[in-house]
Design a protein around this motif. Structure first.
Motif, PDB file in Angstrom:
ATOM      1  N   UNK A 128      47.630  30.255  26.271  1.00  6.75           N
ATOM      2  CA  UNK A 128      47.453  31.560  26.932  1.00  6.75           C
ATOM      3  C   UNK A 128      45.979  31.828  27.233  1.00  6.75           C
ATOM      4  N   UNK A 129      45.709  32.341  28.422  1.00  2.29           N
ATOM      5  CA  UNK A 129      44.334  32.680  28.817  1.00  2.29           C
ATOM      6  C   UNK A 129      44.257  34.198  28.992  1.00  2.29           C
ATOM      7  N   UNK A 167      49.841  28.484  45.380  1.00  5.34           N
ATOM      8  CA  UNK A 167      49.724  29.231  44.130  1.00  5.34           C
ATOM      9  C   UNK A 167      48.534  30.166  44.207  1.00  5.34           C
ATOM     10  N   UNK A 168      48.664  31.288  43.504  1.00  7.82           N
ATOM     11  CA  UNK A 168      47.556  32.240  43.414  1.00  7.82           C
ATOM     12  C   UNK A 168      47.419  32.711  41.971  1.00  7.82           C
ATOM     13  N   UNK A 169      46.225  33.138  41.647  1.00 10.37           N
ATOM     14  CA  UNK A 169      45.996  33.675  40.301  1.00 10.37           C
ATOM     15  C   UNK A 169      46.614  35.065  40.192  1.00 10.37           C
ATOM     16  N   UNK A 170      47.300  35.279  39.079  1.00 14.24           N
ATOM     17  CA  UNK A 170      47.925  36.585  38.825  1.00 14.24           C
ATOM     18  C   UNK A 170      47.414  37.126  37.500  1.00 14.24           C
ATOM     19  N   UNK A 190      43.724  41.413  29.944  1.00 16.78           N
ATOM     20  CA  UNK A 190      44.737  41.023  30.919  1.00 16.78           C
ATOM     21  C   UNK A 190      45.172  39.588  30.662  1.00 16.78           C
ATOM     22  N   UNK A 191      46.417  39.296  31.023  1.00 16.67           N
ATOM     23  CA  UNK A 191      46.933  37.934  30.922  1.00 16.67           C
ATOM     24  C   UNK A 191      46.761  37.244  32.261  1.00 16.67           C
ATOM     25  N   UNK A 192      46.220  36.040  32.236  1.00 18.31           N
ATOM     26  CA  UNK A 192      45.980  35.265  33.453  1.00 18.31           C
ATOM     27  C   UNK A 192      47.078  34.207  33.604  1.00 18.31           C
ATOM     28  N   UNK A 193      47.625  34.110  34.789  1.00 21.53           N
ATOM     29  CA  UNK A 193      48.669  33.110  35.043  1.00 21.53           C
ATOM     30  C   UNK A 193      48.656  32.719  36.505  1.00 21.53           C
ATOM     31  N   UNK A 194      49.306  31.572  36.798  1.00 21.46           N
ATOM     32  CA  UNK A 194      49.443  31.112  38.176  1.00 21.46           C
ATOM     33  C   UNK A 194      50.775  31.570  38.724  1.00 21.46           C
ATOM     34  N   UNK A 195      50.754  32.163  39.915  1.00 18.04           N
ATOM     35  CA  UNK A 195      51.978  32.637  40.548  1.00 18.04           C
ATOM     36  C   UNK A 195      52.340  31.693  41.692  1.00 18.04           C
ATOM     37  N   UNK A 196      53.535  31.114  41.609  1.00 15.13           N
ATOM     38  CA  UNK A 196      53.988  30.150  42.610  1.00 15.13           C
ATOM     39  C   UNK A 196      54.620  30.874  43.792  1.00 15.13           C
TER      40      UNK A 196
END
Length: 574
Positions: A491-492, A515-518, A502-508
């Motif tokens: 987890x980042x 993909x974009x950063x979410x 905030x939680x950082x994740x990749x959105x497909x």
């Protein structure tokens, strides 16, 4: 210079070691399993709880030396200043309540049950002085209340406050509270096994092995403390009991029916009075209770107090049936008036007195019809005490074990069980009776029901599940993608400019094949919370994550996601 460096190094090492040991302890206590650390903490807290109860008993013993009524006739007690003690006690109780805050006026067993069920047993320390002194005045001025009420409340407060001071996980705070209650009961009655059964049957209302050992150790501590100060005394071992033959059991069964009807009538009357007086001003309720108790004490002083005088009358030589019937009515009225109108105290002592009188009356009636029943008056008395406590409090096993320890006589087991079954069935199925404690909670508007999934999650702390392999970075859009790639599935977390996590994740994006950063904000929970708080936070959206912090929100120590929680719930259901 070298010495200064060495001292600094040693200091840092010591701090790091203490922090590591504290975290290891919290990790261990967050698990829903038995551990030596949990047992040792329960024993430590039980010592403190037992000391509070011993102090209460010593003060009450001193007060009763001067204030307790004696068996005397009407003309003798009218001129005795003790006849007016209940009215004086009502005023003292009101004064103590006025001095304290209205927020902390709730007390007693029903209130403790509410706090155990919905607040992990966390009871405000500010409620303890009111419970201590109000119960002391109530018992010292001869109200018909029992000693177990203050014992349970004070034991619970003592243990739960210490648990919070030690910053234990909430799931452990509940166990410590239950252990403090066991210590309080055992220190009051010198009945450790009954204390364990009462806590499991009435307070916790479930059996878990990781609850059992801390509670049992605490009960042992309470009983040993009581024996060291007051001696190894069994309160009712003076009652003479003879083993009853099997051909008398049909008579016992009829007695069980009578006891069930009497218990149902008592519960119904007490609940009605409690509901009726709930909205009255406190001073009116207390003075009314004091007035009723005073009037009863003028005519039948044996009906006052915890129940010892009534029991003494029931097991006396050649008791009068008319006197026992009058005492029974008076004892029931005095108890209903005291408990129903808000006098602080317990029910077990008065129930013992009522049950003893009922048992003695049944024995005398049986002896008049069947002369062979005459030698068994003592046994009938104890059976009546067991049935009344078991039925009224919905705790048949705790009642049986309590009387077994208090009488130190195993001959009561089979006949008491035989009588309790029809009494319980008659009261609960025939008259739709329920536990007094839960009916009191309904009247007070206090919750006590917890859904099974929440109850299961409350048993584990967040440290037992949280992912400690996380990455936390400050806000920097240019580096976030690179950090996420190097995190390798961990987890980042991003701390933005406002300090929000905030939680950082990749959105497909399947249509665009990109993909974009979410980023989405996360809620934080202290590391003393349980998995139930995580469930309550994430269940509305059934997705997301929470971060876990230690001591302050800036000190993040772990992350729990909805998928991790769901996996934990499924594993518990297997």
């Amino acid at each position: 210079m070298q010495i200064a460096i060495n001292k600094t190094t040693i200091t840092r090492t010591a701090i790091a070691t203490r922090s590591y040991l504290r975290n290891e302890l919290r990790d261990q206590l967050s698990q829903a399993r038995t551990s030596a650390q949990l047992c040792l903490l329960a024993l430590l807290f039980a010592l403190f709880a037992s000391g509070v109860i011993i102090l209460f008993r010593l003060l009450l013993l001193w007060a009763n030396h001067y204030t307790q009524t004696r068996e005397m006739d009407f003309t003798a007690i009218v001129g005795d200043w003790r006849a007016l003690l209940p009215l004086f006690g009502a005023v003292l109780i009101w004064l103590v309540a006025r001095i304290g805050s209205k927020r902390y006026r709730r007390m007693g067993i029903a209130y403790v049950l509410h706090r155990v069920k919905l607040h992990y047993g966390k009871i405000p320390l500010q409620s303890a002085p009111g419970q201590f002194f109000q119960a002391l005045f109530a018992l010292g001025t001869n109200f018909s209340v029992g000693r177990e009420g203050p014992a349970i409340h004070l034991g619970a407060v003592s243990a739960s406050v210490l648990a919070e001071k030690f910053k234990l996980p909430d799931n452990s705070v509940r166990i410590m509270c239950a252990s403090g209650i066991a210590a309080g009961i055992a220190a009051t009655f010198n009945a450790p096994l009954a204390a364990v059964i009462f806590v499991l049957e009435v307070v916790v209302r479930e059996y878990k092995i990781h609850y059992f050992f801390p509670i049992m150790l605490s009960a042992i501590c309470g009983a040993v403390s009581s024996q060291l100060v007051f001696g190894n005394v069994h309160e009712y071992d003076s009652i003479q009991m003879i083993h009853i033959p099997l051909d008398h059991y049909p008579i016992l069964a009829l007695g069980g029916v009578v006891l069930g009807c009497a218990a149902a009538l008592f519960n119904f009357s007490l609940i009605r009075v409690t509901a009726r007086g709930q909205d009255w001003p406190l001073i009116y309720r207390l003075l009314l209770a004091g007035g009723i108790t005073t009037l009863i004490g003028l005519w039948l002083p044996q009906a006052l107090g915890t129940g010892d005088l009534a029991i003494g009358q029931a097991i006396g030589e050649h008791p009068s049936l008319v006197l026992l019937c009058a005492l029974l009515v008076a004892k029931m009225i005095a108890t209903i008036a005291a408990i129903g109108l808000g006098i602080p105290g317990g029910l077990i002592g008065p129930l013992y007195g009522i049950g003893a009188l009922l048992g003695a009356i049944l024995a005398l009636v049986s002896a008049s019809l069947f002369p062979s029943s005459a030698p068994y008056v003592g046994l009938y008395t104890v059976i009546g005490m067991t049935a009344m406590m078991g039925v009224c409090l919905s705790a048949p096993l705790a009642a049986l074990v309590a009387l077994l320890e208090l009488t130190n006589n195993a001959s009561i087991i089979l006949p008491a069980m035989f009588v309790t079954i029809p009494a319980f069935l008659i009261a609960y199925q025939g008259f739709n009776t329920s536990s007094i404690f839960f009916r009191q909670l309904d009247i007070m508007g206090l919750g006590y029901k917890v859904a099974p999934v929440n109850l299961g999650l409350q048993k584990k702390g967040v440290r037992a599940l949280m992912d400690k392999r996380f990455v936390i970075v400050n806000n920097n859009d240019e580096l976030l993608l690179e950090v996420l790639k190097r995190a390798e599935g961990r987890p980042v977390l991003v701390r933005n400019a406002d300090g929000v996590i905030e939680m950082l994740s990749l959105e497909m994006h399947s249509l665009e094949d990109s993909t974009t950063l979410s980023r989405h904000p996360m809620a934080g929970l202290p590391d003393t919370a349980t998995l139930n708080e995580v469930y309550l936070q994430l269940s509305p959206k059934r997705s997301g994550e929470v971060y876990i912090y230690q001591d302050a929100p800036q000190q993040i120590v772990g992350v729990i996601s909805w998928s991790m929680l769901q996996q934990e719930i499924r594993s518990e259901q297997v």
